[in-house]
Design a protein around this motif. Structure first.
Motif, PDB file in Angstrom:
ATOM      1  N   THR A 194       0.843  -1.191   0.000  1.00 41.44           N
ATOM      2  CA  THR A 194       0.000   0.000   0.000  1.00 41.44           C
ATOM      3  C   THR A 194       0.882   1.245   0.000  1.00 41.44           C
ATOM      4  O   THR A 194       2.102   1.137   0.037  1.00 41.44           O
ATOM      5  N   ASP A 195       0.238   2.400  -0.001  1.00 36.43           N
ATOM      6  CA  ASP A 195       0.950   3.676  -0.069  1.00 36.43           C
ATOM      7  C   ASP A 195       1.900   3.641  -1.268  1.00 36.43           C
ATOM      8  O   ASP A 195       3.118   3.770  -1.139  1.00 36.43           O
ATOM      9  N   LEU A 196       1.308   3.431  -2.437  1.00 34.06           N
ATOM     10  CA  LEU A 196       2.061   3.146  -3.661  1.00 34.06           C
ATOM     11  C   LEU A 196       2.444   4.405  -4.431  1.00 34.06           C
ATOM     12  O   LEU A 196       1.664   5.346  -4.540  1.00 34.06           O
ATOM     13  N   THR A 197       3.649   4.377  -4.981  1.00 39.06           N
ATOM     14  CA  THR A 197       4.155   5.419  -5.858  1.00 39.06           C
ATOM     15  C   THR A 197       4.521   4.754  -7.186  1.00 39.06           C
ATOM     16  O   THR A 197       5.184   3.719  -7.201  1.00 39.06           O
ATOM     17  N   GLU A 198       4.082   5.379  -8.289  1.00 36.16           N
ATOM     18  CA  GLU A 198       4.358   4.794  -9.601  1.00 36.16           C
ATOM     19  C   GLU A 198       5.732   5.196 -10.109  1.00 36.16           C
ATOM     20  O   GLU A 198       6.223   6.281  -9.824  1.00 36.16           O
ATOM     21  N   GLY A 199       6.339   4.271 -10.851  1.00 31.27           N
ATOM     22  CA  GLY A 199       7.626   4.494 -11.483  1.00 31.27           C
ATOM     23  C   GLY A 199       7.750   3.572 -12.685  1.00 31.27           C
ATOM     24  O   GLY A 199       6.794   2.902 -13.063  1.00 31.27           O
ATOM     25  N   GLU A 200       8.917   3.512 -13.257  1.00 30.49           N
ATOM     26  CA  GLU A 200       9.164   2.644 -14.413  1.00 30.49           C
ATOM     27  C   GLU A 200       9.499   1.233 -13.951  1.00 30.49           C
ATOM     28  O   GLU A 200      10.309   1.053 -13.036  1.00 30.49           O
ATOM     29  N   PRO A 201       8.916   0.210 -14.584  1.00 33.51           N
ATOM     30  CA  PRO A 201       9.287  -1.169 -14.263  1.00 33.51           C
ATOM     31  C   PRO A 201      10.766  -1.424 -14.580  1.00 33.51           C
ATOM     32  O   PRO A 201      11.350  -0.757 -15.433  1.00 33.51           O
ATOM     33  N   GLU A 202      11.349  -2.385 -13.895  1.00 34.07           N
ATOM     34  CA  GLU A 202      12.738  -2.795 -14.119  1.00 34.07           C
ATOM     35  C   GLU A 202      12.760  -4.285 -14.440  1.00 34.07           C
ATOM     36  O   GLU A 202      13.420  -5.071 -13.779  1.00 34.07           O
ATOM     37  N   ARG A 203      12.024  -4.661 -15.459  1.00 32.41           N
ATOM     38  CA  ARG A 203      11.802  -6.069 -15.787  1.00 32.41           C
ATOM     39  C   ARG A 203      13.050  -6.763 -16.305  1.00 32.41           C
ATOM     40  O   ARG A 203      13.869  -6.170 -16.995  1.00 32.41           O
TER      41      ARG A 203
END
Length: 177
Positions: free
Chosen positions: A123-132
């Motif tokens: 929870t308390d999520l911040t969006e960013g770029e995936p690092e797949r």
């Protein structure tokens, strides 16, 4: 039940297939094939209104599947589920969690494997770029409301048993809160 003999049939970085000769409590002997595999973390990313799922191709099913993000540490029998959850969430979705809550433990396939899934609420999520990782480049991610998630489970769109069980652990957690 006693193990009389054991042999490795196949092994790679992620999985080992063993065949054991066993003696049941009644004295009868038999053969038991089982898989040794690392435990894994499954993450339930929830922003209070929506859940974040990933979709990827699952080769054994020959289809793309929606599921909660998750993963393991190859070769590790034990690990910190919260640390793995934080890493897998970032890698697969780009999300960063301000809070992680351990929801419970699942035996993934108790008749055939010894690995457990550790379910973590993010929870308390911040969006960013995936690092797949390179093998995850075809992965997609999207947000779904609770009604959409439950409909996907009921309609067989989500067939991943770990995700369904993780959602159940979340529901139980919410009842206690």
């Amino acid at each position: 039940m006693d193990t009389i003999a054991s042999r490795e049939i196949y092994s790679n970085r992620w999985i080992t297939l063993r065949e054991d000769v066993i003696r049941h409590d009644n004295g009868e002997s038999g053969i038991y094939a089982h898989i040794d595999k690392s435990d894994f973390a499954i993450i339930v990313p929830f922003d209070g209104d929506r859940f974040h799922l990933v979709e990827q191709f699952r080769y054994p099913l020959r289809q793309r599947c929606w599921e909660f993000p998750g993963g393991s540490v190859p070769g590790a029998r034990e690990f910190d589920p919260l640390a793995v959850a934080r890493q897998e969430l970032r890698e697969e979705t780009g999300l960063r969690a301000g809070e992680l809550t351990y929801l419970g433990k699942l035996a993934a396939a108790p008749a055939t494997s010894n690995h457990y899934g550790h379910v973590v609420l993010a929870t308390d999520l911040t969006e960013g770029e995936p690092e797949r990782e390179p093998t995850e480049q075809d992965m997609r991610a999207a947000w779904f409301t609770r009604a959409e998630l439950e409909s996907m489970i009921a309609d067989g769109v989500i067939v991943d048993s770990h995700s369904v069980a993780a959602y159940m652990l979340l529901l139980l957690h919410e009842r206690k809160s």
